[in-house]
Motif scaffolding. Structure first.
Motif, PDB file in Angstrom:
ATOM      1  N   TRP A  33     -20.594 -20.809 -23.268  1.00 51.97           N
ATOM      2  CA  TRP A  33     -21.658 -20.047 -23.931  1.00 51.97           C
ATOM      3  C   TRP A  33     -21.216 -18.616 -24.193  1.00 51.97           C
ATOM      4  N   GLY A  34     -20.373 -18.086 -23.314  1.00 55.44           N
ATOM      5  CA  GLY A  34     -19.946 -16.701 -23.446  1.00 55.44           C
ATOM      6  C   GLY A  34     -20.509 -15.842 -22.333  1.00 55.44           C
ATOM      7  N   CYS A  35     -20.462 -14.536 -22.529  1.00 55.64           N
ATOM      8  CA  CYS A  35     -20.898 -13.567 -21.525  1.00 55.64           C
ATOM      9  C   CYS A  35     -22.268 -13.002 -21.915  1.00 55.64           C
ATOM     10  N   PHE A  36     -23.249 -13.251 -21.078  1.00 56.53           N
ATOM     11  CA  PHE A  36     -24.602 -12.747 -21.334  1.00 56.53           C
ATOM     12  C   PHE A  36     -24.709 -11.314 -20.820  1.00 56.53           C
ATOM     13  N   GLU A  37     -25.100 -10.402 -21.708  1.00 58.32           N
ATOM     14  CA  GLU A  37     -25.178  -8.981 -21.380  1.00 58.32           C
ATOM     15  C   GLU A  37     -26.586  -8.467 -21.666  1.00 58.32           C
ATOM     16  N   PRO A  38     -27.537  -8.710 -20.768  1.00 62.71           N
ATOM     17  CA  PRO A  38     -28.907  -8.265 -21.003  1.00 62.71           C
ATOM     18  C   PRO A  38     -29.096  -6.787 -20.675  1.00 62.71           C
ATOM     19  N   LEU A  39     -29.827  -6.100 -21.520  1.00 65.31           N
ATOM     20  CA  LEU A  39     -30.240  -4.733 -21.236  1.00 65.31           C
ATOM     21  C   LEU A  39     -31.746  -4.766 -21.073  1.00 65.31           C
ATOM     22  N   CYS A  40     -32.185  -4.723 -19.825  1.00 69.43           N
ATOM     23  CA  CYS A  40     -33.603  -4.896 -19.517  1.00 69.43           C
ATOM     24  C   CYS A  40     -34.130  -3.692 -18.745  1.00 69.43           C
ATOM     25  N   ALA A  41     -35.300  -3.232 -19.129  1.00 69.25           N
ATOM     26  CA  ALA A  41     -35.915  -2.101 -18.441  1.00 69.25           C
ATOM     27  C   ALA A  41     -36.225  -2.457 -16.992  1.00 69.25           C
ATOM     28  N   THR A  42     -36.048  -1.490 -16.118  1.00 68.20           N
ATOM     29  CA  THR A  42     -36.456  -1.607 -14.726  1.00 68.20           C
ATOM     30  C   THR A  42     -37.546  -0.569 -14.481  1.00 68.20           C
ATOM     31  N   ASP A  82     -38.829   3.261 -13.619  1.00 69.00           N
ATOM     32  CA  ASP A  82     -37.855   4.281 -13.993  1.00 69.00           C
ATOM     33  C   ASP A  82     -37.521   4.313 -15.482  1.00 69.00           C
ATOM     34  N   ASP A  83     -37.387   3.165 -16.107  1.00 71.04           N
ATOM     35  CA  ASP A  83     -36.919   3.104 -17.491  1.00 71.04           C
ATOM     36  C   ASP A  83     -38.064   3.185 -18.490  1.00 71.04           C
ATOM     37  N   THR A  84     -37.866   3.997 -19.507  1.00 69.50           N
ATOM     38  CA  THR A  84     -38.756   4.015 -20.661  1.00 69.50           C
ATOM     39  C   THR A  84     -38.082   3.264 -21.793  1.00 69.50           C
ATOM     40  N   GLU A  85     -38.813   3.032 -22.862  1.00 63.77           N
ATOM     41  CA  GLU A  85     -38.228   2.368 -24.020  1.00 63.77           C
ATOM     42  C   GLU A  85     -37.076   3.189 -24.576  1.00 63.77           C
ATOM     43  N   GLU A  86     -37.219   4.514 -24.578  1.00 61.71           N
ATOM     44  CA  GLU A  86     -36.156   5.367 -25.113  1.00 61.71           C
ATOM     45  C   GLU A  86     -34.906   5.326 -24.245  1.00 61.71           C
ATOM     46  N   VAL A  87     -35.087   5.320 -22.935  1.00 65.18           N
ATOM     47  CA  VAL A  87     -33.944   5.226 -22.029  1.00 65.18           C
ATOM     48  C   VAL A  87     -33.173   3.940 -22.282  1.00 65.18           C
ATOM     49  N   LEU A  88     -33.900   2.834 -22.437  1.00 64.69           N
ATOM     50  CA  LEU A  88     -33.265   1.547 -22.714  1.00 64.69           C
ATOM     51  C   LEU A  88     -32.574   1.573 -24.078  1.00 64.69           C
ATOM     52  N   TRP A  89     -33.189   2.237 -25.035  1.00 64.48           N
ATOM     53  CA  TRP A  89     -32.615   2.347 -26.377  1.00 64.48           C
ATOM     54  C   TRP A  89     -31.267   3.064 -26.333  1.00 64.48           C
ATOM     55  N   ARG A  90     -31.182   4.124 -25.555  1.00 63.56           N
ATOM     56  CA  ARG A  90     -29.917   4.859 -25.448  1.00 63.56           C
ATOM     57  C   ARG A  90     -28.826   3.965 -24.851  1.00 63.56           C
ATOM     58  N   ARG A  91     -29.175   3.180 -23.879  1.00 61.01           N
ATOM     59  CA  ARG A  91     -28.206   2.242 -23.295  1.00 61.01           C
ATOM     60  C   ARG A  91     -27.768   1.208 -24.325  1.00 61.01           C
TER      61      ARG A  91
END
Length: 243
Positions: free
Chosen positions: A89-98, A101-110
């Motif tokens: 399948w490949g390498c799953f790389e999720p970017l999920c807010a925690t 601490d995380d805002t939508e903008e913080v996640l967006w920057r990541r």
């Protein structure tokens, strides 16, 4: 009865045009047979690696809380190939807010950092299903700022929904990803998957991020199956629509 109908006869009914009548008869015939009808050929772009991309977002209070990225190298086996394993399948790389601490903008920057990293790795294609991801990325870029790499990322999108509608009639009532992925042999690991369910799990996680941390993990696992399903459909299309 519809499968045995002449589209010209259906067009005599007020409100039923040529394109609808032909599509309905084709759909009925496919469902009666239980096999797809191939209408046109399609080949995926030749690239160094591929990404299957799917987001999870919360409404009515907008919050895109997960960018799911499944990265697969060119030489990997395709879904349905002999010897296919989980690793293919490949390498799953999720970017999920925690939370909290995380805002939508913080996640967006990541996410922008991750996208910049893809650009450095060579030529690639990004598989999505429907315009939902593109629409939301453009909204977030307008809200928080974008990048040249983001523009390139969006420019590499291969939306499989228009490919399906143009090239094949599946023997299903729906052209939704879940219906078609299951037809080609894929299934979700969660016993009750769905975009609405994902939002419900996230809502519960919002109520108590510590107590309900398992629901965050469940959302991520569901998203991983979504991006796998996109690859499963892409691989079926490549195998069955090639010249």
């Amino acid at each position: 009865d519809l499968a045995a109908s002449d589209p010209a006869d259906l067009q005599k009914v007020k409100g039923i045009g040529v394109s609808f009548s032909i599509a309905w008869v084709r759909q009925a015939k496919a469902q009666k047979r239980g096999t797809p009808e191939i209408l046109d050929l399609w080949s995926p772009p030749e690239v160094a690696f591929e990404i299957s991309y799917d987001i999870e977002d919360f409404t009515p209070d907008p919050f895109l809380y997960l960018h799911g990225l499944l990265v697969r190298e060119k030489g990997a086996r395709r879904f349905g190939d002999e010897g296919f394993t989980e690793a293919d399948w490949g390498c799953f790389e999720p970017l999920c807010a925690t939370l909290p601490d995380d805002t939508e903008e913080v996640l967006w920057r990541r996410f922008l950092v991750a996208v910049a990293g893809f650009e450095k790795r060579g030529d690639y294609a990004v598989y999505v299903y429907s315009h939902h991801e593109k629409t939301n990325l453009e909204k977030l870029a307008a809200k928080y700022g974008g990048s040249i790499e983001l523009d390139h990322f969006i420019g590499r999108f291969v939306d499989l929904l228009p490919v399906v509608k143009r090239c094949v009639v599946f023997p299903k009532d729906s052209t939704g990803l879940k219906a078609l992925a299951r037809f080609v042999g894929f299934d979700w690991r969660d016993e009750d998957p769905g975009g609405s369910q994902s939002m419900a799990w996230w809502a519960e996680y919002l109520d108590d991020p510590v107590k309900n941390v398992a629901l965050r993990a469940r959302v991520i696992a569901y998203n991983e199956d979504d991006v796998r399903a996109t690859f499963a459909l892409r691989d079926w299309l490549e195998r069955n629509l090639k010249a």
